[in-house]
Scaffold this active site. Structure first.
Site, short mmCIF file in Angstrom:
data_model
loop_
_atom_site.label_atom_id
_atom_site.label_comp_id
_atom_site.label_asym_id
_atom_site.label_seq_id
_atom_site.Cartn_x
_atom_site.Cartn_y
_atom_site.Cartn_z
N ALA A 1 102.94 -1.42 43.88
CA ALA A 1 103.79 -2.50 43.39
C ALA A 1 105.08 -2.43 44.20
O ALA A 1 105.78 -1.42 44.19
CB ALA A 1 104.08 -2.31 41.90
N THR B 1 99.38 -4.45 46.64
CA THR B 1 99.87 -5.83 46.52
C THR B 1 101.16 -5.90 47.32
O THR B 1 101.70 -4.87 47.74
CB THR B 1 100.18 -6.19 45.04
OG1 THR B 1 101.27 -5.38 44.57
CG2 THR B 1 98.98 -5.99 44.14
N ILE C 1 105.06 3.06 43.87
CA ILE C 1 106.19 2.21 44.24
C ILE C 1 106.17 1.99 45.75
O ILE C 1 106.13 2.94 46.54
CB ILE C 1 107.53 2.85 43.81
CG1 ILE C 1 107.53 3.15 42.29
CG2 ILE C 1 108.69 1.93 44.18
CD1 ILE C 1 107.36 1.93 41.40
N LYS C 2 106.17 0.70 46.12
CA LYS C 2 106.11 0.37 47.54
C LYS C 2 107.52 -0.01 48.00
O LYS C 2 108.16 -0.89 47.40
CB LYS C 2 105.15 -0.81 47.71
CG LYS C 2 104.54 -0.96 49.08
CD LYS C 2 103.51 -2.08 49.01
CE LYS C 2 102.83 -2.32 50.31
NZ LYS C 2 102.02 -3.55 50.27
N VAL C 3 107.98 0.66 49.03
CA VAL C 3 109.34 0.41 49.55
C VAL C 3 109.26 0.11 51.05
O VAL C 3 108.37 0.60 51.74
CB VAL C 3 110.29 1.62 49.31
CG1 VAL C 3 110.46 1.91 47.83
CG2 VAL C 3 109.80 2.86 50.05
#
Ligand code: E4P
Length: 217
Positions: A56, A27, A82-84
């Protein structure tokens, strides 16, 4: 090649998960905005449907706040990734989160040099955006080939997650190169099934079977 679906729409995720072909979900803030739903609630629902990695994305752009947001997102489910963003702060957060046992997807990758940095930061996934490069006249697939080649030269564990996929040719070309994962909008994933000769052949078989007057069960 693993298939992730690039959406925050629960109905699409449910139907594609039922196909048995889905390995994960990505997402981003734009997809969450499009869904019109609460971010954490949607991520929880997706994680309950798909056991694979569910990306996310943090909303902040500085290290401290990215870490604070990751602290809220990680407990939602074991498969939260965790998307960074691929920035100095994003990669610092990537290293810290990876060292703490989190899965991390480094997004907004547009160059081989950036992908090299993401691997050095210990990313679980790096997301090069092929469609957005094609849109501005660059060769998105060349970037995938370059990253796969670079990663093969070293013992990096980072997987190449092909993002911003627009059509089936992107998927096939990425698979030929050996990219580990492609994240596909639901219509692109569904379009992989299509071939006019399959449809025509099946219609003929169904018609001929009727002529036999037989039934298998
Ligand atoms: C996935 O992680 C990316 O956010 C997504 O593939 C971007 O796709 P777009 O370029 O179609 O917005």
């Amino acid at each position: 090649m693993k298939f992730f679906v690039d959406t925050a729409e629960i109905a699409d995720i449910k139907s594609l998960a039922a196909s048995g072909l889905l390995d994960g979900v990505t997402t981003n803030p734009s997809l969450i905005a499009k869904s019109g739903r609460q971010f954490k609630e949607v991520i929880k629902e997706i994680c309950d449907i798909v056991p694979g990695p569910v990306s996310a994305e943090v909303a902040s752009t500085d290290f401290e706040n990215m870490m604070a947001e990751a602290k809220v997102l990680r407990p939602i489910a074991k498969n939260v990734t965790i998307k960074v963003p691929l920035t100095p702060d994003g990669l610092r957060a990537c290293r810290a989160l990876t060292d703490d046992g989190a899965m991390v997807n480094v997004t907004l990758c547009f160059s081989p040099a950036q992908a090299l940095l993401a691997a050095k930061a210990g990313a679980t996934f790096v997301s090069p955006f092929v469609g957005r490069l094609d849109d501005i006249g660059y060769d998105g697939m060349k970037l995938i080939a370059d990253i796969v080649q670079i990663y093969k030269n070293y013992p990096f564990k980072t997987e190449v997650l092909v993002a911003s996929v627009r059509h089936p040719i992107h998927v096939v070309e990425a698979a030929k190169i050996g990219a580990h994962v492609a994240t596909l909008p639901p219509p692109v994933l569904r379009s992989l099934f299509n071939h006019p000769l399959t449809e025509k052949g099946l219609a003929n078989f169904v018609a001929d079977w009727k002529k036999t007057g037989q039934s298998i069960i």
